[in-house]
Design an enzyme around this catalytic site. Structure first.
Site, PDB file in Angstrom:
ATOM      1  N   GLY A 124       0.816  -1.217   0.000  1.00 22.62           N
ATOM      2  CA  GLY A 124       0.000   0.000   0.000  1.00 22.62           C
ATOM      3  C   GLY A 124       0.842   1.255   0.000  1.00 22.62           C
ATOM      4  N   ASP A 125       0.189   2.349  -0.327  1.00 24.75           N
ATOM      5  CA  ASP A 125       0.840   3.650  -0.306  1.00 24.75           C
ATOM      6  C   ASP A 125      -0.239   4.712  -0.111  1.00 24.75           C
ATOM      7  OD1 ASP A 125       3.730   4.738  -0.969  1.00 24.75           O
ATOM      8  OD2 ASP A 125       2.319   6.177  -1.808  1.00 24.75           O
TER       9      ASP A 125
END
Length: 215
Positions: A79-80
């Protein structure tokens, strides 16, 4: 079902643990700037903030699978997150003066937080499929937060390594007047989006709850 987190972020780990999921964490090794530049050159255009977050999440998950696949039997999550104010991406401030300027800019206003996710189904020790998605939330900083309060917050050091320069689950929680969207999305990992991706890959989300700590 075991969840493997392609991140060493304490915030993301805390979100998962609070939701009854104990992941195994791997640190991804991705040259983000080079990868994004190559992707944008390939597309012939700049990536939007939502596209960036999902793409970086994908790169992290794929890197962990490539390097640690022999150890993985379950779902891998990368994720980011990116915070935007007036359409400008505000990353980690790093420096106190930058964090202070951004918090004053945000005061009394609403920013947008995009949280990108990529889940690779690596059950049975091989890639079975993958799915990605982005969740979005808005965050309003109270207008009556004083300069002294913001000075104290920046002096604490908390905002320096946080996207957008604040943490709703930390000292800045008292300054956040309103959130629209999933609270976990603002912390950096949207639990509703994770559930949707797990279901898309043909699994049951509750299977991730209270996973044993050992392999």
């Amino acid at each position: 079902m075991r969840l493997y987190l392609a991140s060493t972020s304490p915030a993301r780990l805390s979100v998962l643990r609070g939701a009854g999921i104990e992941p195994i964490c791997f640190s991804p090794d991705v040259d983000e700037d080079a990868a994004v530049a190559a992707r944008e050159a390939e597309l012939g255009r700049a990536l939007s903030a939502p596209e960036l977050t999902e793409y970086l999440g994908r790169l992290k998950a794929e890197d962990v699978v490539a390097r640690h696949g022999h150890e993985i039997d379950g779902l891998v999550l990368g994720g980011d997150s990116m915070f935007l104010l007036d359409g400008e991406i505000l990353g980690k401030p790093h420096l106190p003066e930058v964090a202070l300027a951004r918090s004053r800019q945000h005061r009394g206003r609403t920013g947008v937080l995009h949280s990108g996710h990529w889940v690779i189904d690596h059950t049975g020790g091989t890639v079975q499929g993958a799915a990605g998605g982005v969740d979005t939330a808005t965050v309003t900083l109270a207008a009556d937060v004083s300069d002294a309060e913001l000075d104290a917050y920046v002096a604490s050091g908390e905002p320096l390594e946080l996207a957008g320069g604040f943490a709703i689950d930390g000292l800045a929680g008292a300054f956040i007047e309103r959130i629209e969207g999933a609270p976990s999305c603002v912390i950096g990992l949207s639990l509703p989006e994770l559930r949707r991706l797990v279901v898309r890959l043909g699994h049951s989300y509750p299977e991730l709850w209270n996973a044993p700590t050992g392999l």
